[in-house]
Enzyme design. Structure first.
Site, mmCIF file in Angstrom:
data_model
loop_
_atom_site.group_PDB
_atom_site.id
_atom_site.type_symbol
_atom_site.label_atom_id
_atom_site.label_comp_id
_atom_site.label_asym_id
_atom_site.label_seq_id
_atom_site.Cartn_x
_atom_site.Cartn_y
_atom_site.Cartn_z
ATOM 1 N N GLY A 11 -44.409 -2.878 -17.770
ATOM 2 C CA GLY A 11 -43.213 -2.469 -18.512
ATOM 3 C C GLY A 11 -42.299 -3.597 -18.943
ATOM 4 C CB SER A 17 -37.942 -5.423 -19.702
ATOM 5 O OG SER A 17 -38.387 -5.420 -21.030
ATOM 6 C CG ASP A 62 -51.247 0.981 -26.418
ATOM 7 O OD1 ASP A 62 -50.822 2.009 -25.860
ATOM 8 O OD2 ASP A 62 -51.181 0.811 -27.653
ATOM 9 C CE1 TYR A 153 -32.759 8.853 -21.270
ATOM 10 C CE2 TYR A 153 -33.370 10.674 -19.851
ATOM 11 C CZ TYR A 153 -33.510 9.359 -20.235
ATOM 12 O OH TYR A 153 -34.403 8.547 -19.574
ATOM 13 C CE LYS A 160 -37.261 7.927 -17.946
ATOM 14 N NZ LYS A 160 -38.268 6.882 -17.686
ATOM 15 C CB ILE A 189 -29.571 -1.577 -18.503
ATOM 16 C CG1 ILE A 189 -29.097 -1.287 -17.067
ATOM 17 C CG2 ILE A 189 -29.751 -3.078 -18.711
ATOM 18 C CD1 ILE A 189 -30.094 -1.690 -15.984
ATOM 19 C CB THR A 191 -33.586 -2.293 -22.311
ATOM 20 O OG1 THR A 191 -33.629 -0.863 -22.409
ATOM 21 C CG2 THR A 191 -33.057 -2.696 -20.948
ATOM 22 C CB ALA A 193 -36.725 1.636 -23.719
HETATM 23 P P1 NAD Z 1 -37.943 -1.781 -22.296
HETATM 24 O O1 NAD Z 1 -38.088 -1.441 -23.739
HETATM 25 O O2 NAD Z 1 -37.662 -3.179 -21.951
HETATM 26 O O3 NAD Z 1 -39.224 -1.286 -21.470
HETATM 27 C C1 NAD Z 1 -39.982 -0.150 -21.849
HETATM 28 C C2 NAD Z 1 -41.426 -0.551 -21.669
HETATM 29 O O4 NAD Z 1 -42.307 0.564 -21.944
HETATM 30 C C3 NAD Z 1 -41.837 -1.679 -22.653
HETATM 31 O O5 NAD Z 1 -42.351 -2.771 -21.941
HETATM 32 C C4 NAD Z 1 -42.921 -1.035 -23.502
HETATM 33 O O6 NAD Z 1 -43.939 -1.933 -23.887
HETATM 34 C C5 NAD Z 1 -43.469 -0.001 -22.506
HETATM 35 N N1 NAD Z 1 -44.316 0.970 -23.179
HETATM 36 C C6 NAD Z 1 -43.974 1.907 -24.107
HETATM 37 N N2 NAD Z 1 -45.086 2.529 -24.558
HETATM 38 C C7 NAD Z 1 -46.145 1.996 -23.886
HETATM 39 C C8 NAD Z 1 -47.545 2.203 -23.906
HETATM 40 N N3 NAD Z 1 -48.122 3.078 -24.736
HETATM 41 N N4 NAD Z 1 -48.331 1.448 -23.089
HETATM 42 C C9 NAD Z 1 -47.792 0.543 -22.238
HETATM 43 N N5 NAD Z 1 -46.448 0.283 -22.185
HETATM 44 C C10 NAD Z 1 -45.653 1.011 -23.009
HETATM 45 O O7 NAD Z 1 -36.776 -0.820 -21.756
HETATM 46 P P2 NAD Z 1 -36.262 -0.514 -20.266
HETATM 47 O O8 NAD Z 1 -34.922 0.064 -20.453
HETATM 48 O O9 NAD Z 1 -36.459 -1.686 -19.400
HETATM 49 O O10 NAD Z 1 -37.217 0.683 -19.825
HETATM 50 C C11 NAD Z 1 -37.958 0.671 -18.632
HETATM 51 C C12 NAD Z 1 -37.841 2.020 -17.938
HETATM 52 O O11 NAD Z 1 -36.498 2.188 -17.490
HETATM 53 C C13 NAD Z 1 -38.137 3.227 -18.811
HETATM 54 O O12 NAD Z 1 -38.860 4.175 -18.058
HETATM 55 C C14 NAD Z 1 -36.758 3.766 -19.130
HETATM 56 O O13 NAD Z 1 -36.765 5.144 -19.427
HETATM 57 C C15 NAD Z 1 -36.076 3.487 -17.816
HETATM 58 N N6 NAD Z 1 -34.608 3.509 -17.809
HETATM 59 C C16 NAD Z 1 -33.905 2.760 -18.675
HETATM 60 C C17 NAD Z 1 -32.527 2.784 -18.637
HETATM 61 C C18 NAD Z 1 -31.693 1.959 -19.597
HETATM 62 O O14 NAD Z 1 -30.521 2.279 -19.793
HETATM 63 N N7 NAD Z 1 -32.257 0.918 -20.199
HETATM 64 C C19 NAD Z 1 -31.849 3.572 -17.688
HETATM 65 C C20 NAD Z 1 -32.600 4.319 -16.795
HETATM 66 C C21 NAD Z 1 -33.982 4.293 -16.865
#
Ligand code: NAD
Length: 252
Positions: A11, A17, A62, A153, A160, A189, A191, A193
């Site tokens: 991820g 990230s 992927d 959301y 989730k 945070i 990022t 996503a």
């Molecule tokens: P990010 O964009 O840095 O990470 C998301 C990751 O998912 C990326 O590395 C992307 O390549 C990967 N991904 C998506 N589709 C994919 C696929 N088909 N195959 C493999 N990898 C795939 O963003 P993030 O915020 O670090 O997200 C990481 C996790 O944290 C997610 O589950 C997100 O829902 C969760 N989250 C984020 C927040 C926030 O506010 N950023 C808060 C709570 C939870």
């Protein structure tokens, strides 16, 4: 805390990230890591993180491609012969479904979001199981929208919620083998996503003004909790959801 342990981190999209913050914390605690990257376009953004944490392997993954996850685990098996912990920090939903009402979510968008964001954790747990014969720690990343309706959301809330429920089942099923499964639930945070969530700036503002700590949390703070959960210090902790949100979840 993690010296002599092998961990797989899925991820990392770039240095911002959540998985990058966790990878830094794992490496800082002495773990040896394998990281994955989505595709060739993502590689230049993931590579610096891999170098920073001195990753033993950087593998393509992927999750929508058949057999890609199996290839990652085979590579891990060949390299280390075992795995001690795993971080699943992945989410995806097609934009049109993410931005619409839950009521209107298409069957295809629902299936895709569930497959990449939730079922992939079950697939990882299944592939990790034989590599964790001496026990291990599985972690995934969720959000408060799993528990309550958080405006905008949308369908990721139910996705989730399913991820958190799946984690409890994995904890119950693999617990007898010494494999733990836990959920990290960070506050908002900025990022890549997160930029896909409509009105994400409102969530940031809400966290700054309404969380007991009146501030945003950092990916390093999420990483510190992840490193603890990966370690033997957390040997009695499984099936939990840990909020790393400055306490935001206690307030209406
Ligand atoms: P990010 O964009 O840095 O990470 C998301 C990751 O998912 C990326 O590395 C992307 O390549 C990967 N991904 C998506 N589709 C994919 C696929 N088909 N195959 C493999 N990898 C795939 O963003 P993030 O915020 O670090 O997200 C990481 C996790 O944290 C997610 O589950 C997100 O829902 C969760 N989250 C984020 C927040 C926030 O506010 N950023 C808060 C709570 C939870």
């Amino acid at each position: 805390m993690l010296k002599g342990k092998y961990g797989l981190v899925v991820g990392v999209a770039n240095g911002q990230s959540i998985a990058a913050g966790c990878a830094r914390a794992f490496a800082g605690a002495g773990a040896e890591l394998a990281l994955t990257y989505l595709n060739e376009r993502a590689l230049p953004h993931v590579q610096p993180v891999a170098e920073e944490v001195d990753a033993a392997a950087l593998l393509p993954l992927d999750l929508s491609q058949e057999d890609a996850l199996e290839a990652v685990f085979e590579s891990v098996r060949q390299r280390w012969g075992r795995l001690d912990f795993l971080l699943h920090s992945v989410a995806f939903c097609p934009k049109e479904d993410l931005h619409g009402r839950v009521t209107d979510c298409s069957a295809r968008g629902f299936a895709q979001a569930m497959d990449i964001s939730c079922h992939s954790f079950l697939r990882m747990a299944k592939l990790a199981e034989p590599l964790m014969s001496a026990g291990g720690s599985l972690m995934t990343v969720s959000y408060y929208g799993a528990e309550k309706v958080v405006d905008h959301y949308n369908i990721m809330g139910p996705v989730k919620a399913a991820l958190e429920a799946c984690t409890r089942h994995v904890a119950a099923e693999l617990g007898p083998q010494g494999i733990r499964a836990n959920v990290l639930s960070p506050g908002p945070i900025a990022t890549r996503a997160a930029s896909g969530i409509d009105h994400f700036d409102a969530l940031i503002e809400d966290a700054k003004t309404r969380s007991p700590e009146r501030r945003l949390v950092t990916i390093d703070e999420v990483g510190a909790v992840a490193a603890f959960l990966a370690s033997d210090a957390a040997s009695g902790v499984t099936g939990t959801v840990t909020h790393i949100d400055g306490g935001r979840h206690v307030r209406m």
